[in-house]
Design an enzyme around this catalytic site. Structure first.
Site, PDB file in Angstrom:
ATOM      1  N   LYS A  35       0.836  -1.210   0.000  1.00  0.00           N
ATOM      2  CA  LYS A  35       0.000   0.000   0.000  1.00  0.00           C
ATOM      3  C   LYS A  35       0.871   1.261   0.000  1.00  0.00           C
ATOM      4  CE  LYS A  35      -3.512   2.061   3.070  1.00  0.00           C
ATOM      5  NZ  LYS A  35      -4.179   1.891   4.371  1.00  0.00           N
ATOM      6  N   THR A 138       5.181 -12.518  14.749  1.00  0.00           N
ATOM      7  CA  THR A 138       6.169 -12.031  15.710  1.00  0.00           C
ATOM      8  C   THR A 138       6.169 -12.873  16.986  1.00  0.00           C
ATOM      9  OG1 THR A 138       6.578 -10.172  17.201  1.00  0.00           O
ATOM     10  CG2 THR A 138       4.361 -10.375  16.401  1.00  0.00           C
ATOM     11  N   ASP A 139       7.287 -12.858  17.707  1.00  0.00           N
ATOM     12  CA  ASP A 139       7.322 -13.533  19.016  1.00  0.00           C
ATOM     13  C   ASP A 139       6.531 -12.748  20.069  1.00  0.00           C
ATOM     14  OD1 ASP A 139       9.073 -11.387  19.352  1.00  0.00           O
ATOM     15  OD2 ASP A 139      10.691 -12.558  20.237  1.00  0.00           O
ATOM     16  N   GLU A 140       6.132 -11.516  19.722  1.00  0.00           N
ATOM     17  CA  GLU A 140       5.405 -10.706  20.714  1.00  0.00           C
ATOM     18  C   GLU A 140       4.021 -11.289  21.018  1.00  0.00           C
ATOM     19  OE1 GLU A 140       5.746  -6.452  20.415  1.00  0.00           O
ATOM     20  OE2 GLU A 140       7.555  -6.619  19.207  1.00  0.00           O
ATOM     21  N   TYR A 164      -0.564  -3.884  19.046  1.00  0.00           N
ATOM     22  CA  TYR A 164       0.158  -4.500  17.911  1.00  0.00           C
ATOM     23  C   TYR A 164       0.202  -6.016  18.058  1.00  0.00           C
ATOM     24  CZ  TYR A 164       4.201  -6.407  15.421  1.00  0.00           C
ATOM     25  OH  TYR A 164       5.021  -7.202  14.648  1.00  0.00           O
ATOM     26  N   SER A 165       0.694  -6.495  19.212  1.00  0.00           N
ATOM     27  CA  SER A 165       0.865  -7.953  19.330  1.00  0.00           C
ATOM     28  C   SER A 165      -0.485  -8.662  19.382  1.00  0.00           C
ATOM     29  CB  SER A 165       1.743  -8.314  20.527  1.00  0.00           C
ATOM     30  OG  SER A 165       1.300  -7.713  21.703  1.00  0.00           O
ATOM     31  N   LYS A 168      -1.564  -9.055  15.821  1.00  0.00           N
ATOM     32  CA  LYS A 168      -0.804 -10.125  15.153  1.00  0.00           C
ATOM     33  C   LYS A 168      -1.276 -11.502  15.655  1.00  0.00           C
ATOM     34  CE  LYS A 168       2.125  -9.866  12.576  1.00  0.00           C
ATOM     35  NZ  LYS A 168       2.169  -9.752  11.087  1.00  0.00           N
ATOM     36  N   LYS A 203      12.686   2.902  14.620  1.00  0.00           N
ATOM     37  CA  LYS A 203      12.962   1.706  15.432  1.00  0.00           C
ATOM     38  C   LYS A 203      14.282   1.869  16.198  1.00  0.00           C
ATOM     39  CE  LYS A 203       9.245  -0.398  13.889  1.00  0.00           C
ATOM     40  NZ  LYS A 203       8.942  -1.659  13.297  1.00  0.00           N
ATOM     41  N   VAL A 220      16.409   5.970  26.071  1.00  0.00           N
ATOM     42  CA  VAL A 220      16.260   4.552  26.423  1.00  0.00           C
ATOM     43  C   VAL A 220      15.079   4.446  27.389  1.00  0.00           C
ATOM     44  CG1 VAL A 220      17.352   2.624  27.638  1.00  0.00           C
ATOM     45  CG2 VAL A 220      18.699   4.040  26.075  1.00  0.00           C
ATOM     46  N   ARG A 228      15.667  -8.331  24.505  1.00  0.00           N
ATOM     47  CA  ARG A 228      15.135  -8.736  23.205  1.00  0.00           C
ATOM     48  C   ARG A 228      16.142  -9.697  22.575  1.00  0.00           C
ATOM     49  NH1 ARG A 228      11.616  -6.887  25.559  1.00  0.00           N
ATOM     50  NH2 ARG A 228      10.260  -5.135  25.066  1.00  0.00           N
ATOM     51  N   ASN A 263      18.190  -3.768  26.120  1.00  0.00           N
ATOM     52  CA  ASN A 263      18.211  -2.589  25.250  1.00  0.00           C
ATOM     53  C   ASN A 263      19.430  -1.722  25.539  1.00  0.00           C
ATOM     54  OD1 ASN A 263      15.903  -3.360  23.950  1.00  0.00           O
ATOM     55  ND2 ASN A 263      14.534  -2.011  25.087  1.00  0.00           N
ATOM     56  N   ASP A 297       9.079   4.825  30.837  1.00  0.00           N
ATOM     57  CA  ASP A 297       8.893   3.544  30.150  1.00  0.00           C
ATOM     58  C   ASP A 297       7.613   3.545  29.324  1.00  0.00           C
ATOM     59  OD1 ASP A 297       9.558   1.028  29.380  1.00  0.00           O
ATOM     60  OD2 ASP A 297       9.455   0.124  31.362  1.00  0.00           O
TER      61      ASP A 297
HETATM   62  P1  NAD Z   1       7.338  -2.515   8.134  1.00  0.00           P
HETATM   63  O1  NAD Z   1       6.446  -1.647   8.946  1.00  0.00           O
HETATM   64  O2  NAD Z   1       8.740  -2.084   7.872  1.00  0.00           O
HETATM   65  O3  NAD Z   1       6.685  -2.803   6.713  1.00  0.00           O
HETATM   66  C1  NAD Z   1       5.326  -3.079   6.549  1.00  0.00           C
HETATM   67  C2  NAD Z   1       4.999  -2.917   5.061  1.00  0.00           C
HETATM   68  O4  NAD Z   1       3.606  -3.242   4.890  1.00  0.00           O
HETATM   69  C3  NAD Z   1       5.191  -1.502   4.535  1.00  0.00           C
HETATM   70  O5  NAD Z   1       5.869  -1.532   3.289  1.00  0.00           O
HETATM   71  C4  NAD Z   1       3.783  -0.978   4.381  1.00  0.00           C
HETATM   72  O6  NAD Z   1       3.649  -0.018   3.337  1.00  0.00           O
HETATM   73  C5  NAD Z   1       3.009  -2.243   4.077  1.00  0.00           C
HETATM   74  N1  NAD Z   1       1.593  -2.154   4.437  1.00  0.00           N
HETATM   75  C6  NAD Z   1       1.072  -1.689   5.604  1.00  0.00           C
HETATM   76  N2  NAD Z   1      -0.267  -1.765   5.581  1.00  0.00           N
HETATM   77  C7  NAD Z   1      -0.599  -2.295   4.367  1.00  0.00           C
HETATM   78  C8  NAD Z   1      -1.829  -2.627   3.740  1.00  0.00           C
HETATM   79  N3  NAD Z   1      -2.998  -2.412   4.363  1.00  0.00           N
HETATM   80  N4  NAD Z   1      -1.809  -3.177   2.507  1.00  0.00           N
HETATM   81  C9  NAD Z   1      -0.619  -3.398   1.868  1.00  0.00           C
HETATM   82  N5  NAD Z   1       0.574  -3.075   2.407  1.00  0.00           N
HETATM   83  C10 NAD Z   1       0.580  -2.537   3.637  1.00  0.00           C
HETATM   84  O7  NAD Z   1       7.319  -3.941   8.852  1.00  0.00           O
HETATM   85  P2  NAD Z   1       8.481  -5.018   8.995  1.00  0.00           P
HETATM   86  O8  NAD Z   1       9.309  -4.674  10.172  1.00  0.00           O
HETATM   87  O9  NAD Z   1       9.118  -5.229   7.685  1.00  0.00           O
HETATM   88  O10 NAD Z   1       7.635  -6.294   9.388  1.00  0.00           O
HETATM   89  C11 NAD Z   1       7.089  -7.141   8.375  1.00  0.00           C
HETATM   90  C12 NAD Z   1       6.276  -8.245   9.045  1.00  0.00           C
HETATM   91  O11 NAD Z   1       7.109  -8.998   9.933  1.00  0.00           O
HETATM   92  C13 NAD Z   1       5.114  -7.722   9.884  1.00  0.00           C
HETATM   93  O12 NAD Z   1       4.018  -8.572   9.674  1.00  0.00           O
HETATM   94  C14 NAD Z   1       5.620  -7.826  11.309  1.00  0.00           C
HETATM   95  O13 NAD Z   1       4.555  -8.050  12.195  1.00  0.00           O
HETATM   96  C15 NAD Z   1       6.541  -9.022  11.233  1.00  0.00           C
HETATM   97  N6  NAD Z   1       7.667  -9.022  12.177  1.00  0.00           N
HETATM   98  C16 NAD Z   1       8.500  -7.942  12.302  1.00  0.00           C
HETATM   99  C17 NAD Z   1       9.580  -8.002  13.186  1.00  0.00           C
HETATM  100  C18 NAD Z   1      10.559  -6.847  13.296  1.00  0.00           C
HETATM  101  O14 NAD Z   1      11.456  -6.906  14.140  1.00  0.00           O
HETATM  102  N7  NAD Z   1      10.485  -5.815  12.475  1.00  0.00           N
HETATM  103  C19 NAD Z   1       9.802  -9.137  13.960  1.00  0.00           C
HETATM  104  C20 NAD Z   1       8.924 -10.221  13.798  1.00  0.00           C
HETATM  105  C21 NAD Z   1       7.874 -10.165  12.907  1.00  0.00           C
END
Ligand code: NAD
Length: 359
Positions: A35, A138-140, A164-165, A168, A203, A220, A228, A263, A297
């Protein structure tokens, strides 16, 4: 054999690593559905954008008509679903978007996949047999680990803490339900915190690198003692492709880097790397560590996450290539060598260019 991978969220941090890995190190065709929210950045894909096996479609996974059109047009063999709202702090400020994309959007995508797969069973049973829907999570979803030494396994009960978690966790349950109820050949992976190149500067790790380079405070949360388990993003991308192509349908695989760090340890290590790489002449002290500032926090902040990734290692032979030390050094070097990428994120200009977009 060349397969067609439909990757959702391929312009994000992990999705772009998956797309670069598939185009760079396989013969497969990749259709990136994104998107382009604030987190989507096509400039993370410049190395693959002119490849004839790469396609980009700007679309919302919650748009049922668009998703059906994508399945019909590209006839994928594998779906790797990464699109999500992913930043915990943003989910605390505005949870609705997280429910919309992560829960409703995943449901829409599952339905489009199911419709396509059911039609495929009549038109091309062999292709239907090989079809895979891989949901990236995610592990969350497992919540908090208070006990030191305990690890999240694939059977740890779900206990998410943040919006968020929780969103997911909901999407994981939906994918399992589509497997149990409809037989949709799906797999789930739950991964620990990723870090590496092309990580959005909100991040922890990129934020600290960029603030430190600018001589700004390094905020922090709390006492910085939250633990983590860190995984280098390219290791994660390789693990995901292994699961999508060789994993057992109906199974869940945990992915982690065996790198438990507080962290504070992460931030201090970054400070030491930067002292070494860029010196301290831009600071009023002789160490980046002096920029560390403890702030209030985050509400509901989980204390510890740590993953047992032994199933993936045992069953599919995956092990991470990077240690925390090598991965973090690579990450710092990447941010130093790619200032234009992050400066364009910081000033917002990365959102202005939408070249080569198919709708
Ligand atoms: P990110 O936020 O960097 O990227 C998310 C992408 O999804 C973006 O490009 C965004 O434009 C797109 N997006 C968002 N809403 C959308 C929609 N409605 N339709 C189409 N595209 C859409 O996320 P990330 O860090 O790359 O994480 C990717 C996946 O991995 C996620 O599902 C996240 O839950 C999971 N994850 C992330 C981590 C981490 O440490 N970053 C760890 C474990 C799991």
């Amino acid at each position: 054999m060349m397969k067609t991978f439909l990757v959702t969220g391929g312009a994000g941090f992990i999705g772009s690593a998956v797309v670069r890995e598939l185009i760079g190190n396989s013969e497969h065709r990749v259709v990136n559905i994104d998107k382009l929210t604030y987190a989507g950045n096509l400039e993370s894909l410049t190395s693959v954008e002119s490849n004839e096996r790469y396609y980009f479609v700007q679309a919302d996974i919650g748009d049922a008509k668009a998703m059906q059109g994508v399945f019909e047009k590209f006839q994928p063999d594998v779906v790797m679903h990464l699109a999500a709202e992913s930043h915990v702090d943003r989910s605390i400020d505005g949870p609705a978007e997280f429910i919309q994309t992560n829960v409703v959007g995943t449901t829409v995508l599952l339905e489009a996949a199911r419709l396509y797969w059911q039609q495929l069973k009549d038109s091309d049973p062999q292709k239907a047999e090989g079809f895979r829907f891989h949901h990236i999570s995610t592990d969350e979803v497992y919540g908090d680990l208070e006990e030191s030494g305990a690890l999240f396994t694939e059977t740890t009960p779900y206990a998410p803490s943040s919006p968020y978690s929780a969103s997911k966790a909901s999407s994981d349950h939906l994918v399992r339900a589509w497997y149990r109820t409809y037989g949709l050949p799906s797999l789930i992976t739950n991964c620990s915190n990723n870090y590496g190149p092309y990580h959005f500067p909100e991040k922890l790790i990129p934020l600290m690198i960029l603030n430190a380079l600018a001589g700004k405070p390094l905020p922090v949360y709390g006492d910085g003692m939250q633990v983590r388990d860190w995984l280098y993003v390219e290791d994660h991308a390789r693990a995901l492709i292994k699961v999508a192509t060789q994993g057992q349908t109906g199974e869940t695989y945990n992915i982690g880097g065996h790198n438990e760090k507080t962290n504070l340890e992460v931030v201090e290590t970054l400070c030491d790397l930067l002292d070494d790489r860029v010196g301290t002449s831009h600071l009023s002290s002789d160490s980046h560590r002096d920029l560390i500032t403890f702030v209030a926090d985050r509400p509901g902040h989980d204390v510890r996450y740590a993953i047992d990734a032994s199933k993936l290692e045992r069953e599919l032979g995956w092990v991470p290539a990077e240690t925390f030390e090598t991965g973090l050094a690579k990450t710092v070097d990447w941010y130093l060598a790619n200032r234009e990428w992050w400066q364009r994120v910081q000033d917002g200009s990365y959102r202005g260019e939408r070249l080569g977009v198919l709708t």
